[in-house]
Every structure is written in C-alpha cells, then in structure tokens.
Scaffold this active site. Structure first.
Site, PDB file in Angstrom:
ATOM      1  N   ARG A 113       0.920  -0.794   0.099  1.00 57.35           N
ATOM      2  CA  ARG A 113       0.578   0.187  -0.241  1.00 57.35           C
ATOM      3  C   ARG A 113       0.662   1.298  -0.347  1.00 57.35           C
ATOM      4  O   ARG A 113       1.842   1.285   1.034  1.00 57.35           O
ATOM      5  CB  ARG A 113      -0.946  -0.057   1.204  1.00 57.35           C
ATOM      6  N   HIS A 152      -3.574   4.040   4.753  1.00 59.89           N
ATOM      7  CA  HIS A 152      -5.454   3.391   4.882  1.00 59.89           C
ATOM      8  C   HIS A 152      -6.141   4.066   4.107  1.00 59.89           C
ATOM      9  O   HIS A 152      -6.978   3.864   3.212  1.00 59.89           O
ATOM     10  CB  HIS A 152      -5.146   2.957   6.401  1.00 59.89           C
ATOM     11  N   TYR A 158       3.925   5.964  11.113  1.00 62.42           N
ATOM     12  CA  TYR A 158       4.449   4.469  11.508  1.00 62.42           C
ATOM     13  C   TYR A 158       5.174   3.313  11.175  1.00 62.42           C
ATOM     14  O   TYR A 158       5.610   2.401  10.929  1.00 62.42           O
ATOM     15  CB  TYR A 158       3.012   2.937  11.808  1.00 62.42           C
TER      16      TYR A 158
END
Lengths: 325, 368
Positions: free
Chosen positions: B259, B263, B272
C-alpha cells in the site's frame, strides 16, 4: 385441517414452501440427517436432498453470511440458528449486512431470507438456552421480526415470511413447540399476513399486549381477572417490526388501561417501546399508568426459572394495579 | 515476504519467465496497462479532490494496481465480485460509468445508492459487483454463499471475494474458508496482502508464514503470487477461477503487494511506516514493472501514455463536473429501500421531515 404442534407446523410450512419454490433452501447445524434438535426440519432431507437441506459446519456467522450471499444470488435461504442464544456470532451479518443490503445498494441487491431460531424460557435451559433476544433485532431498521404464538400462526407466518421480500427474523417460542396442538389448514395458499396483530380475547376494561409463549399467560390472567369482574383484551402482536401500532392504540383507546407482557428482561425491552408509543399517541385515553410485566433484569436462571418467568398471578397483580389506580 | 515460493512472471529487475506468460492477446495486454494507468490517474485526482474538501474520504489502490486489475480481468462478466475497500477499479473494468462512479464519491443524485455510504463503497447489480459495507471480512462469507448458490443452481460461474491482510484475522475469514472447502464452492478468495491494516504491519497481524499457507489447513489450494506483477496475478486468478468453474472448489490467493499511500485520506502513514522499507517497495512499483515489459515488447510508447493520460483526465474532469453540478439525493431517499414497502412508522417520519422542510424551519442539523 390437521391437529398439529408448532414443531409440525414449522415443518409443514418449510415442506410446502420448498415444494412450491425450488429456490428455497434450509441450512444450519443438525438440520439435515438429524432433522434439527427440535425436529423442525425432520425428514426434509429425504424429500429435497442434501443440496437443499444442508448440514453446515458449526459456524453461526458462516451460516448467516452464506445465506446472505445465497439470497443476493437469488436463492431463498431459510437458515436455522439452533438456539437464539447462539445467534450473536452472526449478529454482524444480520445487522450490518442482511438488514442494510437493500438500503446501502439503493435497492439493487436484496436479502429475502428467513432466519429461524427457537427462543425463550420454560424448558430448563439455563442462561444459554432460554433467552429472548427480540429487542436487539427490533432496534435495527431493515429487519422484519416475527413471533408466532400458536401452531396456526407458526405455519401461516412462516410461509408468509418465506415469501416476504425483506429479511425476516423468525423467533419460535420453544416452550410451546410441542403443546398445545391446534387445527391448522393443509392448504398450500394459506398464509398469515405479516405486520398485523391479532386480538385473542376481546374485553373492555384493560389491554394486555403479548407475543410468543406469553399470549397464553395473558389469556390465563384475563380468566382470573374476569372472576373479579374485570374484562381484559389480549393483543397478540405477532409481528414486532414493523409494528401494528394501530391495533394497540385501538385497543387501548377502547379499554383505557395497558399491561404489557414479555418474558425478556425489562429495561429497554420491547414493551418499553409499546409504552412509549401509547404515551406519545394515546396518553389522554389512559386511566392508569402503563404496567410492564417482564422477566427480571438478570441473566436467565436455571433452577429458579419458574420464579423468573412471568406467570398469570404476576400479570393479575399488574391488572389489579391498573384497575384500582 | 515469502518471495522464494511466490508465483512471478515479471521480476522487478525485468526478467521474464516466458513459460509462465498467460495466454493474452497483445490488445488485452495493453488494455491491462491502460486500466492500471487509469486507476492510478483516478486515485491521484481523487486524493487531490479530497484534500480540497470536494469529497469526504478516499482510499486509494496505489501500489496495488497489478493485484487489482490482474485479478479482476481474469474473471468473466457473469462471475460475481465482492470487493473490499480498494477494488473500485474492478467495477470500472466491468464497464461501470465514470459518471456514476464519481456520483458515489461525491454522494450526489447521480449515485444509484443515493449517497447513503461513504465514498468508495460502490455497487452495481448490472455488473455483478456487490455493494460493500465498511465492516471488515463480512464479504468473505457472503462470497462463499454466492458461490454456493451458483453451485446449487448448477450455474458455471465463479465468485471472487477480495479482502485485505487484516481481514484474514476476522471471524468471517475462518468461517468462509471452512465452509467453502467442505462444500467445494466455486469461489476465489483473493487476499491483497498490502502489508498494512491501517497502522498494524503484517508481522503483527499473524505469525503464520504468509496467508496462502493458511489454505492448507482449510483444505484448499493456497497460492502466493507477486502482487506487483500483473501477469502473474492474472495467471494465478485465471487458474483458480477455471478450477472453480470446473468443479474443483475454492482457492485462496495471497497477492503480496504494498500500500503506497496511507490507509485512507484520514491516515498519516509517516507516523508508523519505516522510510527505508517504504522506499524499497516504491522501487518495486507495479506500473513501472509492467510498462518496462510492454516497452520491450514494443506495445507502449510515450505517446500512448500521454494519450491515455489525456483521455483519463478529460473523462474524469467531465465526470467530476457532472457530479458536482448534480443536486443532492432527494430527501425521500432517506426513507426508501429500508423495506420493499415503506411501513407506517417510516411514512410518519418521512412526513415529519417533509413538513420540516416545507416550513423552512431547518435545512438539517449542520451545513453540508
């Protein structure tokens, strides 16, 4: 006409609808060879084979999720959850998926299906074979929630539910699964309309709303009240969602007093909604505050279930309350 | 990454496993590229629109174009698709109109689902693409059920159920794969292992050696495929779909991909994400890899890229303008489609809202 039990009525309804529509399939735990732990699906596998009467793995979320996928594709699944106490793993599939599919797809995808499940106490089932979960489902738009109170309605309502375009939660009161028996038509076309309550006893002084196994308790309480000269009317709700509000308002307008009866826990129970509706729409006809008779706000007990379960004398006390207010 | 055992046709360095090339005409190969490029162009544009406050939310497919287009293209039009969040491109691949697509993102009257869900929750019965919910994993069970219905009705069709790596930890994954294998339903379960479930890395999602390995215990074939290799993804999905169509039961495919964005538009991945690992994955970009292959084959050119990009830009712009010019969904649609017929209680509530609007007392609880 045959004189049959509610179990037989459910079995007959399934058989007739499966004969009439090849898309109707039954699935669940032990529903096939064993015919269901209560025998509601007995012998269906012999007539319709294991492709339409399906023993599934022990997976409530899988059973309902599969049924949703089947319904979207054009089958008419009638999944069974063995006891309504075990329905919670499927709660997500029921409330997030099945109930919202029509709405979230703009009517492109729909889930016509019937989730059958026995509910309620009085069979010495303890915490997890006795509960009444109806209020969890009546709080969810998109669901139809149906509860029969006798074999005649069980057959007619289940047949109507299977023909319904919306997803139905069909709660079967297992305490009265095997008694009493009742004359039920053999006619394939007989159905009982969803969304309509029934007046089981006419009266002029007070109204009791009830459903499932509590209808008989309400009638017994009315017999006792009659000995004191009070005339009770019993409204059997039959469909909780969408609710036949008119039937309730009409009866309360006539009698001026309301006792609600359910075996589920009291707080935020379905009867509370009835009480609120009457308060909003008919408070001026009330001659006494509404009384709710229900189970207690405790987990369903094993040994003391006869104390937990509402009985005619407890209902009679509530009747006295509204009559002598 | 279990790269040693994953199916790969085009390596990141440009090697081609010729014996594994799927049977695809040159025209279809170019079309796969066109679809991937379009997906990326739309994502770039939509994320910008979200930043401008013109749509409320967006989750991109960026980095997963090969996994998404390669799998979607391997299915037949009569097959059914249960998407997760990032598979909107599969709906477009199936011929859905860009106007309705944009209508859903904007939530206007052009949206056949009447703006009822957040952006990216597409669905179209005409394209056998089931409207998703935001709930993770529920679609896996439904895909299993639809595949089962296909088998019961003796239709030679297949259901493709997408999920992310996070969804493989859900109850529904376990239920669906258990039942699917027992009843040998014609399903392809396609996991886009993009390494992240919002901020939780794959290493914290499962201690399993990959997702494909889980298939063994359920009793179905499990295939790990390089998710950034569109030809490998196409090949793996086509094989699984063919097997399902011919009565061979379900398959679990794990597309190992990445990805490249957060998100969703609401997420900041720099909080993160390890910058170095991110950079390594960016070097493995699926579009770059496929383009290099097509260039060597003489199937693409800079002119073609420019032409595709111009075409996408024009059609997307037109669709955005149409969606933004479209009115809000009619207030009546707040109450329709809850049931087949509107019950008394909803008729009453609708009446209250219509009266509220007629009286002009309120235009809603807050400005839109």
């Amino acid at each position: 006409m045959s004189s049959i039990t509610m179990v037989q009525a459910v079995n007959d309804a399934l058989r007739e609808e499966m004969r009439g529509d090849d898309d109707v399939v039954v699935l669940g735990e032990d529903v096939g060879i064993n015919g269901g732990v209560f025998r509601c699906t007995a012998d269906l596998i012999d007539e319709f084979g294991e492709e339409r009467v399906i023993d599934t793995p022990l997976s409530e979320s899988g059973i309902i999720g599969a049924a949703v996928g089947m319904a979207l594709y054009g089958l008419k699944p009638v999944p069974e959850i063995q006891f309504s106490d075990f329905i919670w793993p499927a709660f997500d599939q029921i409330t997030s998926e099945m109930a919202k599919m029509r709405y979230r797809s703009g009517g492109q995808f729909t889930c016509p299906m019937v989730v059958r499940t026995p509910y309620g106490g009085g069979i010495r089932g303890g915490h997890y074979h006795s509960q009444s979960p109806e209020a969890y489902f009546t709080h969810t738009p998109g669901l139809v929630v149906v509860i029969p109170s006798d074999p005649y309605d069980a057959k007619g309502l289940l047949k109507a539910a299977i023909r319904c375009e919306d997803p139905v939660i069909f709660l079967e009161p297992k305490r009265i699964y095997r008694a009493p028996k009742m004359d039920v038509p053999d006619d394939d076309d007989y159905v009982v309309e969803i969304g309509k309550a029934a007046v089981r006893r006419e009266g002029t002084d007070f109204t009791i709303t009830a459903y499932g196994a509590m209808v008989a308790v309400a009638l017994e309480a009315c017999e006792k009240a009659a000995e004191q000269g009070w005339s009770g009317e019993v409204v059997d709700l039959r469909t909780l969602l969408p609710l036949d509000e008119d039937a309730i308002i009409q009866s309360v307008t006539k009698t001026g007093r309301l006792v609600t009866l359910q075996e589920a826990t009291k707080f935020c129970g379905f009867s509370s909604e009835i009480s609120a509706i009457v308060a909003e729409k008919a408070i001026d006809v009330l001659e006494a505050p509404v009384k709710r008779v229900s189970g207690f706000d405790v987990p369903f007990p094993y040994t003391l279930e006869h104390v937990y379960m509402p009985h005619a004398d407890r209902v009679l006390k509530a009747i006295e309350g509204v009559m002598t207010y | 990454m279990a790269e040693a055992t994953m199916l790969q046709v085009l390596s990141p360095s440009g090697d081609v496993q010729s014996d594994l090339l799927p049977e695809l005409s040159e025209e279809r190969m170019v079309d796969l590229y066109r679809q991937m490029l379009r997906t990326r162009a739309i994502d770039t544009r939509m994320l910008a629109l979200q930043r401008q406050g013109r749509i409320g939310f967006y989750g991109t497919c960026r980095g997963q174009e090969a996994a998404t287009i390669g799998s979607g293209a391997a299915m037949l039009p009569e097959d059914w698709v249960y998407p997760a969040l990032r598979e909107g491109a599969v709906l477009l691949l199936r011929g859905y109109s860009l106007e309705q697509y944009m209508g859903q993102l904007v939530g206007c009257a052009l949206d056949p689902t009447h703006g009822r869900q957040m952006p990216c929750h597409f669905g179209s019965d005409a394209h056998n693409y089931v409207t998703l919910s935001s709930v993770i994993g529920t679609q896996i069970n439904q895909a299993m059920g639809t595949a089962w219905a296909m088998k019961i009705k003796k239709h030679k069709k297949v259901t493709l159920g997408y999920m992310g790596d996070g969804a493989t930890s859900s109850t529904d994954f376990h239920c669906a794969l258990t039942i699917a294998a027992v009843h040998k339903v014609p399903a392809v379960f396609f996991c886009q292992n993009n390494q992240w479930a919002i901020s939780v890395p794959f290493s914290k999602q499962t201690a399993s050696k990959g997702i494909a390995a889980k298939a063994v215990a359920y009793g179905m074939p499990g295939v790990a495929v390089d998710g950034n290799d569109v030809l490998a993804v196409y090949r793996a999905t086509k094989e699984a779909a063919d097997r399902a169509r011919n009565g061979g039961g379900p398959t679990l495919i794990e597309a190992i991909t990445y990805r490249q964005e957060g998100h969703s538009s609401s997420d900041d991945p720099t909080r993160y994400r390890d910058a170095k690992i991110h950079e390594e994955w960016m070097q493995r970009d699926p579009l770059d890899r496929y383009r290099r292959f097509l260039e060597l084959e003489g199937l693409v050119s800079a002119e073609m890229d420019a032409e595709i990009e111009a075409e996408v830009k024009a059609s997307v712009n037109a669709a955005i303008l149409a969606a933004e010019a479209s009115p809000m969904p009619d207030v009546n649609t707040l109450f329709t489609d809850v049931y087949a017929e509107m019950p008394e209680q909803l008729l009453e509530q609708r009446e209250d809202v219509l009266q509220e609007r007629n009286e002009g007392t309120a235009d809603g609880a807050f400005p839109l």
